[in-house]
Design an enzyme around this catalytic site. Structure first.
Site, PDB file in Angstrom:
ATOM      1  N   HIS A 130      31.129 -26.235 -39.046  1.00 27.53           N
ATOM      2  CA  HIS A 130      31.644 -26.321 -40.577  1.00 27.53           C
ATOM      3  C   HIS A 130      33.575 -26.563 -40.784  1.00 27.53           C
ATOM      4  CE1 HIS A 130      27.548 -29.052 -41.688  1.00 27.53           C
ATOM      5  NE2 HIS A 130      27.330 -28.019 -40.261  1.00 27.53           N
ATOM      6  N   ASP A 189      40.715 -25.296 -45.760  1.00 26.64           N
ATOM      7  CA  ASP A 189      38.788 -25.767 -45.666  1.00 26.64           C
ATOM      8  C   ASP A 189      38.841 -26.931 -44.763  1.00 26.64           C
ATOM      9  OD1 ASP A 189      36.439 -26.543 -46.839  1.00 26.64           O
ATOM     10  OD2 ASP A 189      37.731 -26.617 -48.626  1.00 26.64           O
TER      11      ASP A 189
END
Ligand code: ADP
Length: 484
Positions: free
Chosen positions: A180, A388
């Protein structure tokens, strides 16, 4: 990825040891992630819903993870909660495991290195050994629950060794792994003393999913340069004598649900309360966990620069930054909190007036229903992480807008989301003047351009939604062949 909360429901059954070993049955999906969303827990986070839906869609399965409990003397078995078609299989951590595996190696080593922050990483061999031992113990516990035809889907950086440990137990079935967070370039990853062990372990999975093509490229380059892997045309890698499929599966949100929330009573109430305070001034919004990867100091500096340099904007625009503290026991987060307080104090001290405060900085979380209303109220969504994996706030901001009068998304080029959201104003978050310029551009943008950009962004958020993410990953996993 932020783990879903782990409120616990009523134990419906309590078992230790082997329950269904090797009993042949239909193929079940087995999800393994550090945190789960147990019965009664808040499942409003995108990932919790995505994984629960993935399990339900396939007629049920098992969700394995940490119980959230830290015990002085850990129970060595698992607790099983049945919730509809899903069996939650939960294991506790001892205090030492929590310190070494979770706070230590996962949060204090892997998280910074994978976010390109080697400078913040702590390299502690003892913590790695605890991390490896927890992966081994947890994989052993899950293995006891597996049936021959099951399909295993492992999640995130807490469990990099998990697939390998399942193989060590004798598991021959398919294993998918999804990361992720970003996968850094080989030059960065190589700083990690254990990178070779981690890579060797990952190669025991059949499918490795990343958020972006950039991550796939970094992983492929790392495996070829460091480990002599061969990259095929078809997205496969041959490494350590195995064939793995490597692919980008950009995670998304449920945009229809978010648009509904933005129309709801709670959203309107929250927007109304804030709207009374800011009156008819333009609102710029930032919503993040307080984490050094999110670029918060740079963001506050950019907003300060905007006001320093544009007298005409003083009194006419406010920044609302929502950032609840996380992992406060880690030193770097305490420093970050202090820095943010100082920066907001500087800008507010220089520019506040009797009836206007430039930066409203709220160090707490808000329910999604309220966030949706705040997103809709804001003329500008300011999403400027230094790195991110994806960034779902960017997608939520887009989904919450009104089609006839949408706000403008300013997005860091280093957020995974930027790869497919080119219609945002893309910025380098380190470039303070550039971000200040983008805010000014956004505030001055014509309605026509706002609508045009928003329509392109909205189409992307709808196309790559969370349902597509889980289905495309599982379709790919269904096609990989288990090793002979
Ligand atoms: P990360 O997983 O690194 O936290 P994402 O942007 O991908 O970053 O996901 C964050 C999720 O958490 C989003 O669904 C967002 O709405 C929620 N969230 C982030 N910050 C807050 C906050 N301050 N209050 C409430 N929810 C938040």
């Amino acid at each position: 990825m932020q783990g879903p909360s782990a409120a616990r429901g009523r134990p419906l059954s309590f078992r230790h040891g082997r329950s269904h070993l090797w009993a042949s049955d239909v193929s079940r999906l087995i999800v393994a992630s550090n945190r789960t969303a147990t019965p009664g827990a808040d499942r409003s986070g995108g990932l919790a819903v995505a994984l629960a839906d993935a399990l339900t869609e396939r007629g049920g399965g098992v969700w394995f993870g940490w119980s959230g409990e830290v015990l002085d003397h850990g129970s060595r078995g698992v607790r099983i909660f049945a919730d509809g078609d899903i069996d939650f299989v939960l294991a506790d951590l001892t205090r030492d495991e929590h310190a070494g595996y979770y706070l230590g190696y996962a949060n204090d080593t892997l998280w910074p290195v994978f976010h390109y922050r080697v400078d913040l990483a702590h390299f502690d061999e003892a913590a790695f050994e605890v991390y490896a031992a927890v992966n081994r113990r947890f994989a052993g516990l899950l293995f006891q629950q597996l049936r021959r035809d099951d399909i295993v889907w492992i999640h995130d950086y807490h469990f990099l060794l998990f697939g390998h440990e399942l193989r060590n137990n004798g598991w021959r079935g398919p294993i998918g792994f999804f990361l992720h967070i970003p996968f850094p370039p080989p030059e960065v990853l190589a700083a990690l003393p254990q990178h070779q062990r981690l890579a060797r372990a990952l190669a025991d999975c059949d499918l490795i999913g990343f958020q972006t093509k950039r991550d796939v490229g970094n992983f492929t380059r790392y495996m070829t340069e460091e480990h002599g892997a061969e990259a095929g045309e078809d997205g496969h890698l041959r490494a350590f004598g195995r064939k793995l499929r490597v692919e980008a599966f950009p995670i998304g949100i449920d945009p229809a649900e978010f648009a509904r929330l933005a129309d709801g009573a709670e959203a309107r109430e929250a927007a109304g309360r804030l709207g009374r305070l800011i009156e008819n001034r333009a609102l710029v919004i930032g919503v993040d966990r307080m984490d050094y990867s999110k670029g918060l100091p740079q963001r506050l500096e950019a907003f300060g620069r905007l006001l320093d340099e544009h007298e005409g904007l003083r009194g006419r625009v406010s920044l609302l930054q929502i950032a609840p503290p996380s992992r406060e026991n880690v030193h770097a987060y305490r420093e970050l909190r202090e820095e943010l307080d100082r920066l907001a104090g500087r800008v507010n001290g220089d520019h506040s007036d009797l009836d206007w405060v430039p930066i409203r900085y709220l160090a707490r979380g808000y329910p999604r229903e309220q966030l949706a209303g705040l997103y809709r109220l804001a003329r500008v969504g300011l999403v400027t992480p230094l790195h991110d994996g994806m960034n779902l706030v960017a997608k939520e901001y887009v989904a919450a807008q009104q089609p006839e009068d949408p706000g403008v998304l300013i997005l860091s080029e280093f957020a995974g989301a930027a790869e497919r959201m080119e219609a945002a104003l893309l910025v380098n978050p380190h470039d303070i003047g550039g971000v200040a310029g983008a805010i000014r551009h956004a505030l001055e943008m014509s309605l026509e351009e706002r609508i045009e950009r928003w329509q392109a962004l909205d189409a992307e958020v709808r196309r790559n939604d969370v349902a597509r993410w889980r289905r495309s990953f599982l379709d790919a996993l269904d096609t990989v062949r288990a090793p002979a």
